[in-house]
Design an enzyme around this catalytic site. Structure first.
Site, mmCIF file in Angstrom:
data_model
loop_
_atom_site.group_PDB
_atom_site.id
_atom_site.type_symbol
_atom_site.label_atom_id
_atom_site.label_comp_id
_atom_site.label_asym_id
_atom_site.label_seq_id
_atom_site.Cartn_x
_atom_site.Cartn_y
_atom_site.Cartn_z
ATOM 1 N N ASP A 84 3.295 55.502 -91.942
ATOM 2 C CA ASP A 84 2.286 55.951 -90.958
ATOM 3 C C ASP A 84 1.069 54.816 -91.003
ATOM 4 O OD1 ASP A 84 0.880 57.579 -89.228
ATOM 5 O OD2 ASP A 84 -0.248 58.311 -90.717
ATOM 6 N N GLU A 136 1.187 51.408 -81.184
ATOM 7 C CA GLU A 136 -0.111 52.311 -80.776
ATOM 8 C C GLU A 136 -0.816 51.640 -79.823
ATOM 9 O OE1 GLU A 136 -2.865 54.154 -83.889
ATOM 10 O OE2 GLU A 136 -4.349 53.809 -82.664
ATOM 11 N N HIS A 164 -1.436 61.471 -82.367
ATOM 12 C CA HIS A 164 -1.955 61.430 -83.924
ATOM 13 C C HIS A 164 -3.373 62.344 -83.897
ATOM 14 C CE1 HIS A 164 -0.244 57.943 -85.856
ATOM 15 N NE2 HIS A 164 0.426 57.951 -84.584
ATOM 16 N N ALA A 208 -3.849 65.316 -84.785
ATOM 17 C CA ALA A 208 -3.663 66.489 -84.197
ATOM 18 C C ALA A 208 -3.931 67.836 -85.016
ATOM 19 C CB ALA A 208 -1.981 66.427 -83.625
HETATM 20 P P1 13P Z 1 -5.151 64.459 -88.783
HETATM 21 O O1 13P Z 1 -6.304 63.877 -89.293
HETATM 22 O O2 13P Z 1 -5.561 65.226 -87.288
HETATM 23 O O3 13P Z 1 -4.359 65.216 -89.477
HETATM 24 O O4 13P Z 1 -4.294 63.281 -88.138
HETATM 25 C C1 13P Z 1 -3.385 62.687 -89.114
HETATM 26 C C2 13P Z 1 -2.709 61.442 -88.553
HETATM 27 O O5 13P Z 1 -2.772 61.239 -87.535
HETATM 28 C C3 13P Z 1 -1.830 60.636 -89.233
HETATM 29 O O6 13P Z 1 -1.556 59.319 -88.957
HETATM 30 O O1 G3H Z 2 -4.174 58.656 -90.030
HETATM 31 C C1 G3H Z 2 -4.440 58.703 -91.227
HETATM 32 C C2 G3H Z 2 -4.005 59.376 -91.955
HETATM 33 O O2 G3H Z 2 -4.545 60.724 -92.060
HETATM 34 C C3 G3H Z 2 -3.761 59.023 -93.570
HETATM 35 O O3 G3H Z 2 -5.055 58.929 -94.076
HETATM 36 O O4 G3H Z 2 -5.405 56.371 -95.014
HETATM 37 O O5 G3H Z 2 -6.412 58.291 -96.219
HETATM 38 O O6 G3H Z 2 -4.021 58.138 -96.313
HETATM 39 P P1 G3H Z 2 -5.362 57.913 -95.344
HETATM 40 ZN ZN ZN Z 3 -2.955 58.797 -87.037
#
Ligand code: 13P
Ligand code: G3H
Ligand code: ZN
Length: 307
Positions: free
Chosen positions: A81, A134, A210, A212
């Site tokens: 991610d 993205e 994202h 969401a």
């Molecule tokens: P949230 O913070 O809404 O759970 O989004 C998570 C996300 O987009 C991770 O890539």
């Molecule tokens: O989009 C981001 C995710 O919520 C991950 O967050 O970079 O703190 O692990 P993080």
């Molecule tokens: Zn995200």
């Protein structure tokens, strides 16, 4: 069992549902997500951010994920991610440990985003890995003072068409007014559905939402009751999630909802059991609560029963 990113999302696109992509950082989150998928007979995407890799270790997380996924019968994809570190993304693509990666070039100029996404898409495809790209800045609609400012930051349908055709990415994360974290809106959720509709008409790829998380009231209240200062937190309503799916969203990223469930579970248990020091006992209710939240999401997303 492992599946592929494209197979999971193409199936979702064909049948008008979305696959949940849940962020994990440790064994408890992984167990909660995969047990939920088994319980709901749902396909699922397990994803790790660069932050998760820094926290728990790339090899450590992959080893856990591979053991758990090999044992389960539901289709799972392991996904990176918000990859921003090009060398790390290239390493992950070549490692064979992940089925898909996201390259997040949203902080780059359009041309640089196109250039880097195109390079990584070629490398990914050579190695049998899918790539999510993205376009636009994932930020709350209330962050923009004017429609012109919204237009400048949210995903442009015309640019999205050119972007996916040039880069060869497999899916596109779009900006339509959601934001990361627990504080998305000051009141009811608000998304730019007209924009989503136009993007969906313009491009023929699975779209990713994202930011969401819904911040369910019961979980938030449990957090607040036991001392967490998130009373003002607000997420995307279930109705808006369903509408977004009906307009072409096929992958939905959720992290904050797991975080607040974990927080609520740990806080309540520690408050009610101050004599307990066994981490297994402390983490068990939090893991169960996260699993419930993930199951609920799978029903809302329509992926339950689609394994
Ligand atoms: P949230 O913070 O809404 O759970 O989004 C998570 C996300 O987009 C991770 O890539
Ligand atoms: O989009 C981001 C995710 O919520 C991950 O967050 O970079 O703190 O692990 P993080
Ligand atoms: Zn995200």
């Amino acid at each position: 069992m492992f599946s592929t990113y494209n197979q999971l999302l193409k199936q979702a696109a064909k049948k008008n549902y979305a696959v949940g992509a849940f962020n994990i950082n440790n064994l408890e989150f992984l167990h909660a997500v995969v047990s939920a998928a088994e319980e709901e007979q749902s396909p699922v995407i397990v994803q790790t951010s660069e932050g998760a890799l820094g926290y728990a270790g790339l090899e450590e997380l992959a080893a856990m994920v591979h053991v758990v996924v090999r044992r389960t019968k539901v289709p799972v994809v392991y996904h990176l991610d918000h990859g921003k570190d090009i060398d790390l993304i290239a390493y992950i693509i070549k490692s064979g440990l992940y089925q898909s990666v996201m390259f997040d070039g949203s902080s780059l100029s359009y041309d640089e985003n196109v250039r880097e996404t195109t390079k990584l898409a070629k490398l990914a495809h050579k190695n049998g890995v899918a790539i999510e790209a993205e376009l636009g800045a994932i930020a709350g609609i209330e962050d923009f003072v004017s429609v012109a400012e919204q237009d400048a930051h949210l995903t442009s349908p015309e640019q999205a068409k050119e972007f996916v055709e040039t880069t060869g990415c497999d899916s596109l994360a779009i900006a339509i007014g959601t934001s990361h974290g627990a504080f998305k809106f000051s009141d009811a959720s608000k998304l730019d559905f007209k924009r989503l509709e136009r993007i969906n008409k313009t491009i023929d790829l699975p779209l990713v939402l994202h930011g969401a998380s819904g911040i369910p009231t019961n979980i938030k209240n449990q957090c607040v009751k036991y001392g967490c200062k998130i009373a003002e937190a607000k997420g995307v309503s279930d109705a808006h999630i369903k509408k977004a799916i009906s307009l072409g969203i096929n992958k939905i990223n959720i992290d904050s909802d797991l975080r607040i469930a974990f927080d609520a579970g740990v806080r309540q248990f520690l408050s009610e059991n101050p004599e307990v020091i066994d981490p297994r006992k402390i983490l068990e209710p939090a893991t169960e609560l996260m699993q419930k939240v993930v199951q609920q999401k799978m029903r809302i997303f329509g992926s339950a029963g689609k394994a």
